[in-house]
Write an enzyme that holds these catalytic residues in place. Sequence first.
Site, PDB file in Angstrom:
ATOM      1  NE  ARG A 104      -9.307  -2.943 -56.086  1.00 35.58           N
ATOM      2  CZ  ARG A 104      -9.946  -4.091 -56.026  1.00 35.58           C
ATOM      3  NH1 ARG A 104     -10.739  -4.339 -55.010  1.00 35.58           N
ATOM      4  NH2 ARG A 104      -9.815  -5.002 -56.954  1.00 35.58           N
ATOM      5  CB  THR A 108      -1.842  -3.384 -50.613  1.00 32.76           C
ATOM      6  OG1 THR A 108      -2.258  -2.187 -51.314  1.00 32.76           O
ATOM      7  CG2 THR A 108      -0.321  -3.409 -50.535  1.00 32.76           C
ATOM      8  CG  ASP A 200     -10.642  -2.541 -64.101  1.00 31.50           C
ATOM      9  OD1 ASP A 200      -9.655  -2.722 -63.385  1.00 31.50           O
ATOM     10  OD2 ASP A 200     -11.122  -1.398 -64.296  1.00 31.50           O
ATOM     11  CG  ASP A 203      -8.994  -1.379 -67.349  1.00 32.06           C
ATOM     12  OD1 ASP A 203      -8.484  -0.241 -67.452  1.00 32.06           O
ATOM     13  OD2 ASP A 203      -8.437  -2.321 -66.757  1.00 32.06           O
TER      14      ASP A 203
HETATM   15  C1  PRP Z   1     -12.204   0.433 -58.751  1.00 28.38           C
HETATM   16  C2  PRP Z   1     -13.608   0.917 -58.514  1.00 28.38           C
HETATM   17  C3  PRP Z   1     -13.537   1.452 -57.113  1.00 28.38           C
HETATM   18  C4  PRP Z   1     -12.584   0.489 -56.451  1.00 28.38           C
HETATM   19  C5  PRP Z   1     -13.388  -0.508 -55.663  1.00 28.38           C
HETATM   20  O1  PRP Z   1     -11.358   1.468 -59.075  1.00 28.38           O
HETATM   21  O2  PRP Z   1     -14.047   1.855 -59.456  1.00 28.38           O
HETATM   22  O3  PRP Z   1     -13.069   2.786 -57.024  1.00 28.38           O
HETATM   23  O4  PRP Z   1     -11.869  -0.172 -57.505  1.00 28.38           O
HETATM   24  O5  PRP Z   1     -12.568  -1.344 -54.956  1.00 28.38           O
HETATM   25  P1  PRP Z   1     -12.528  -1.378 -53.352  1.00 28.38           P
HETATM   26  O6  PRP Z   1     -13.931  -1.378 -52.881  1.00 28.38           O
HETATM   27  O7  PRP Z   1     -11.798  -2.668 -53.081  1.00 28.38           O
HETATM   28  O8  PRP Z   1     -11.745  -0.182 -52.872  1.00 28.38           O
HETATM   29  P2  PRP Z   1      -9.897   1.206 -59.678  1.00 28.38           P
HETATM   30  O9  PRP Z   1      -8.864   1.120 -58.596  1.00 28.38           O
HETATM   31  O10 PRP Z   1      -9.939   0.054 -60.621  1.00 28.38           O
HETATM   32  O11 PRP Z   1      -9.591   2.575 -60.422  1.00 28.38           O
HETATM   33  P3  PRP Z   1     -10.193   3.150 -61.783  1.00 28.38           P
HETATM   34  O12 PRP Z   1     -11.585   3.606 -61.502  1.00 28.38           O
HETATM   35  O13 PRP Z   1      -9.262   4.266 -62.091  1.00 28.38           O
HETATM   36  O14 PRP Z   1     -10.153   2.056 -62.828  1.00 28.38           O
HETATM   37  N1  URA Z   2     -12.930  -2.730 -59.264  1.00 32.06           N
HETATM   38  C1  URA Z   2     -13.521  -3.118 -60.415  1.00 32.06           C
HETATM   39  O1  URA Z   2     -13.528  -2.360 -61.402  1.00 32.06           O
HETATM   40  N2  URA Z   2     -14.081  -4.348 -60.465  1.00 32.06           N
HETATM   41  C2  URA Z   2     -14.082  -5.169 -59.404  1.00 32.06           C
HETATM   42  O2  URA Z   2     -14.640  -6.282 -59.517  1.00 32.06           O
HETATM   43  C3  URA Z   2     -13.467  -4.747 -58.216  1.00 32.06           C
HETATM   44  C4  URA Z   2     -12.894  -3.517 -58.171  1.00 32.06           C
END
Ligand code: PRP
Ligand code: URA
Length: 209
Positions: A104, A108, A200, A203
């Site tokens: 994400r 944005t 997160d 993380d």
């Molecule tokens: C997080 C999560 C989803 C997304 C959800 O990923 O694991 O993929 O955000 O958000 P949305 O519904 O608003 O699209 P992130 O971008 O943190 O990536 P990561 O899994 O690599 O940490």
């Molecule tokens: N992605 C995450 O990992 N946590 C949230 O709360 C939203 C998006």
Amino acid sequence: MKNVFELKHPLIEHKLAILRDKRTGTKEFRELISEIGMFLCYEAMKDVKLEKVTISTPIEKLETAVLNEDNYAFVPILRAGTGMLDGVINVVPNAKIGHIGMYRDEKTFKPVNYFFKVPKGIEKKEVFILDPMLATGGSANDAIELLKSKGVKKIKFLCIIAAPEGLKAVTKANPDVEIYCAHIDNHLNENAYICPGLGDAGDRIFGTK
Ligand code: PRP
Ligand code: URA
């Protein structure tokens, strides 16, 4: 909401409480993500069709039924979705596995796709997308569209925590996709994080922050 299924069980509530707690460390967090993923898979597969077989127990012959695991694929959204993979392949070890890489954008909140690799013949399989967090629903909708563009017809989305905003967005854009979640939380904050959520997920699974 039609096509949204929330696991309602005291054991799930118990595990979610530990998962959400900010004092929970990487090892336990990862184990819980995997374990809850397994329960979600169990629930999402409650209507799968079995194939009749005849076997012999040590006592006598039995007409029973088995799952053709080859008809199913799990597709985690990188990175956090891979945390659920162990749990689901514990119960369906011969299902095929694909990967969708997405993150994400921090400003944005829109998903950016960076990887896509799915098993051959994916269009003939029922696909379970794995991602612990359904926040705005942008990543879920993009992953669903990517799979549909490859001809996939039957998709279920498995997540641990879902925000009402994301559920609305996904059920509107993809009313044919069933969503299984362990809990529907309250709302998104100004950074599009789920409240109360768990922070997160990526993380916390990988210990990157
Ligand atoms: C997080 C999560 C989803 C997304 C959800 O990923 O694991 O993929 O955000 O958000 P949305 O519904 O608003 O699209 P992130 O971008 O943190 O990536 P990561 O899994 O690599 O940490
Ligand atoms: N992605 C995450 O990992 N946590 C949230 O709360 C939203 C998006």
